[in-house]
Design an enzyme around this catalytic site. Structure first.
Site, PDB file in Angstrom:
ATOM      1  N   LYS A  98      -3.061 -10.298  -2.096  1.00 29.80           N
ATOM      2  CA  LYS A  98      -2.116  -9.865  -3.039  1.00 29.80           C
ATOM      3  C   LYS A  98      -0.832 -10.539  -3.129  1.00 29.80           C
ATOM      4  CE  LYS A  98       0.907  -6.384  -1.931  1.00 29.80           C
ATOM      5  NZ  LYS A  98       1.037  -6.553  -0.359  1.00 29.80           N
TER       6      LYS A  98
ATOM      7  N   LYS B 299     -12.415 -11.292   5.816  1.00 28.80           N
ATOM      8  CA  LYS B 299     -11.448 -10.080   5.135  1.00 28.80           C
ATOM      9  C   LYS B 299     -12.299  -8.882   5.345  1.00 28.80           C
ATOM     10  CE  LYS B 299      -8.177  -8.200   3.262  1.00 28.80           C
ATOM     11  NZ  LYS B 299      -7.020  -7.734   4.080  1.00 28.80           N
TER      12      LYS B 299
ATOM     13  N   GLY C 206       0.957  -1.129  -0.028  1.00 29.04           N
ATOM     14  CA  GLY C 206       0.052  -0.125   0.003  1.00 29.04           C
ATOM     15  C   GLY C 206       0.787   1.306  -0.010  1.00 29.04           C
ATOM     16  N   ASN C 207       2.135   1.231   0.725  1.00 31.30           N
ATOM     17  CA  ASN C 207       2.918   2.235   0.651  1.00 31.30           C
ATOM     18  C   ASN C 207       3.450   3.017  -0.765  1.00 31.30           C
ATOM     19  OD1 ASN C 207       4.636   0.049   0.732  1.00 31.30           O
ATOM     20  ND2 ASN C 207       5.903   1.324   2.027  1.00 31.30           N
TER      21      ASN C 207
ATOM     22  N   LYS D   2       2.469 -12.319   3.631  1.00 32.33           N
ATOM     23  CA  LYS D   2       3.770 -12.277   3.043  1.00 32.33           C
ATOM     24  C   LYS D   2       4.703 -13.278   3.493  1.00 32.33           C
ATOM     25  CE  LYS D   2       3.188  -7.198   3.702  1.00 32.33           C
ATOM     26  NZ  LYS D   2       2.379  -7.218   2.476  1.00 32.33           N
TER      27      LYS D   2
HETATM   28  P1  ADP Z   1       1.175  -3.972   2.719  1.00 30.64           P
HETATM   29  O1  ADP Z   1       0.355  -2.739   2.317  1.00 30.64           O
HETATM   30  O2  ADP Z   1       2.584  -3.538   2.194  1.00 30.64           O
HETATM   31  O3  ADP Z   1       0.793  -5.126   2.111  1.00 30.64           O
HETATM   32  P2  ADP Z   1       0.667  -4.490   5.289  1.00 30.64           P
HETATM   33  O4  ADP Z   1       0.226  -3.419   6.263  1.00 30.64           O
HETATM   34  O5  ADP Z   1      -0.383  -5.422   4.991  1.00 30.64           O
HETATM   35  O6  ADP Z   1       1.394  -4.040   4.282  1.00 30.64           O
HETATM   36  O7  ADP Z   1       1.843  -5.301   6.262  1.00 30.64           O
HETATM   37  C1  ADP Z   1       2.784  -4.778   6.537  1.00 30.64           C
HETATM   38  C2  ADP Z   1       2.594  -4.421   8.003  1.00 30.64           C
HETATM   39  O8  ADP Z   1       2.585  -5.432   8.764  1.00 30.64           O
HETATM   40  C3  ADP Z   1       3.806  -3.715   8.900  1.00 30.64           C
HETATM   41  O9  ADP Z   1       3.675  -2.134   8.823  1.00 30.64           O
HETATM   42  C4  ADP Z   1       3.726  -4.081  10.457  1.00 30.64           C
HETATM   43  O10 ADP Z   1       2.622  -3.054  10.902  1.00 30.64           O
HETATM   44  C5  ADP Z   1       2.652  -5.324  10.324  1.00 30.64           C
HETATM   45  N1  ADP Z   1       3.412  -6.429  10.936  1.00 30.64           N
HETATM   46  C6  ADP Z   1       2.595  -7.464  11.599  1.00 30.64           C
HETATM   47  N2  ADP Z   1       3.028  -8.293  12.102  1.00 30.64           N
HETATM   48  C7  ADP Z   1       4.642  -7.973  11.668  1.00 30.64           C
HETATM   49  C8  ADP Z   1       6.118  -8.881  11.968  1.00 30.64           C
HETATM   50  N3  ADP Z   1       6.015  -9.912  12.706  1.00 30.64           N
HETATM   51  N4  ADP Z   1       7.023  -8.227  11.595  1.00 30.64           N
HETATM   52  C9  ADP Z   1       7.135  -6.998  10.777  1.00 30.64           C
HETATM   53  N5  ADP Z   1       5.776  -6.256  10.548  1.00 30.64           N
HETATM   54  C10 ADP Z   1       4.582  -6.976  11.025  1.00 30.64           C
HETATM   55 MG    MG Z   2      -1.211  -5.965   2.793  1.00 32.37          MG
END
Ligand code: ADP
Ligand code: MG
Length: 320
Positions: free
Chosen positions: A221, A138, A20-21, A283
């Site tokens: 995604k 979700k 998202g960023n 991820k």
């Molecule tokens: P994107 O939009 O890139 O898919 P997400 O917000 O879905 O991003 O996922 C990234 C976020 O996951 C990070 O900003 C953090 O807040 C969160 N997060 C949850 N668990 C963890 C972890 N174990 N290590 C790092 N980040 C984590």
């Molecule tokens: Mg995400």
């Protein structure tokens, strides 16, 4: 940035999944200008990688963008028929894809590496009998007051209360089984295009009586990205997000970054609950599946360090 001897530039096929960023302002704003600015910033490191000789495909999230379309659906429901979720997905693939095309072609031209960037409207096959449909979990779109949620539930949608923040629609997030348009994306990649595909996890479709039908669901995604990577014959998967690493003990005083890890270790840590559902969890599962399925390297890293991540020089790195 230099390639090590083993990674002959012209041979590397890399799929980069943009979080998202890469598409929204730091405050989460998905206003058109904010989306274009975030994409423009994200395309610098991508262009560097392409200019260095890698064959690159991109995929991306679409949560805030679909959230905006759902609000339009809701506000205009009495005037224009609301469109289904698979259409929202396809629409965001087009708008985000086109914005990436403009920004990345410009960044490549600036580097003397002019190339076509193309977007494939992509369908992702899911199973109509996936258990996720029986228990939609979700959350999508924004928080709404109870009255709005009740009206939407009367139309057949599922909504859930999230404490004091209000109500949100919840939908199924079924397992992606196949990226149906990966072949078209691969053809473009073979022809030298940078290709954008499976945005938002792909528009979800299921086979019903032998026919493909859109379904009210969203595909994760990151899980879709690892399937697309395999469909494209990519050797490297980079999941670019807003943190430098997957952390163990995230949010606790014992938090520590995971640097190099293995398929087996990731499985154990995930089972122990170190990675949150809906954010880091998918991820980690995506990089685990990619390498377990024959991929050479998968990396979770920050958006700004895509190039180093592709070489396994930063982030959370899993290698075969
Ligand atoms: P994107 O939009 O890139 O898919 P997400 O917000 O879905 O991003 O996922 C990234 C976020 O996951 C990070 O900003 C953090 O807040 C969160 N997060 C949850 N668990 C963890 C972890 N174990 N290590 C790092 N980040 C984590
Ligand atoms: Mg995400």
């Amino acid at each position: 940035m230099s390639w090590n001897g083993e990674d002959a530039p012209g041979e590397e096929r890399i799929l980069i999944a943009l979080g998202g960023n890469a598409m929204t302002a730091p405050d989460g704003s998905a206003a058109p200008d904010a989306q274009a600015a975030a994409i423009e910033a994200a395309m610098g490191p991508v262009a560097d990688l392409v200019a260095a000789g890698a064959r690159v495909a991109l995929t991306h999230g679409n949560g805030p963008q679909v959230g905006n379309l759902l609000i339009k659906n809701q506000l205009a429901a009495g005037v224009v028929p609301p469109v289904p979720l698979d259409w929202c997905g396809a629409q965001t693939q087009a708008t985000i894809g086109m914005t990436i095309m403009n920004a990345l072609e410009r960044a490549l031209a600036q580097r003397g590496a002019a190339r076509s960037v193309s977007t494939v409207v992509t369908r992702t096959l899911v199973d109509a009998a996936d258990p996720a449909f029986a228990d939609p979990a979700k959350p999508i779109g924004r928080y709404f007051p109870e009255g709005d949620a009740r009206r939407a539930m009367a139309r057949g949608e599922t909504w859930r209360r999230f404490g004091d923040r209000g109500w949100r629609r919840v939908v199924a997030s079924p397992e992606p089984l196949e990226i149906l348009d990966a072949g078209a994306a691969a053809t473009l990649l073979d022809a030298g295009h940078v290709v954008v595909a499976a945005g938002g996890g792909g528009a979800p479709v299921a086979r019903v009586d032998g026919t493909l039908r859109g379904v009210e669901a969203v595909v994760d995604k990151d899980l879709a990205a690892q399937l697309l990577a395999r469909g494209l014959g990519a050797t490297v998967l980079v999941i670019a997000t807003d943190v430098e690493y997957a952390m163990v003990g995230y949010g606790t005083p014992q938090a520590r970054p995971l640097h190099r890890t293995t398929v087996a270790e990731l499985g154990e840590l995930a089972a122990a609950g170190h990675f949150a559902d809906g954010s880091m969890g998918p991820k980690v599962e995506a990089v685990r599946r990619f390498v377990a399925g024959g991929g050479r390297r998968a990396v979770i890293a920050s958006l700004a360090r895509i190039g180093d991540a592709a070489h396994g020089a930063c982030g959370t790195v899993v290698e075969a």
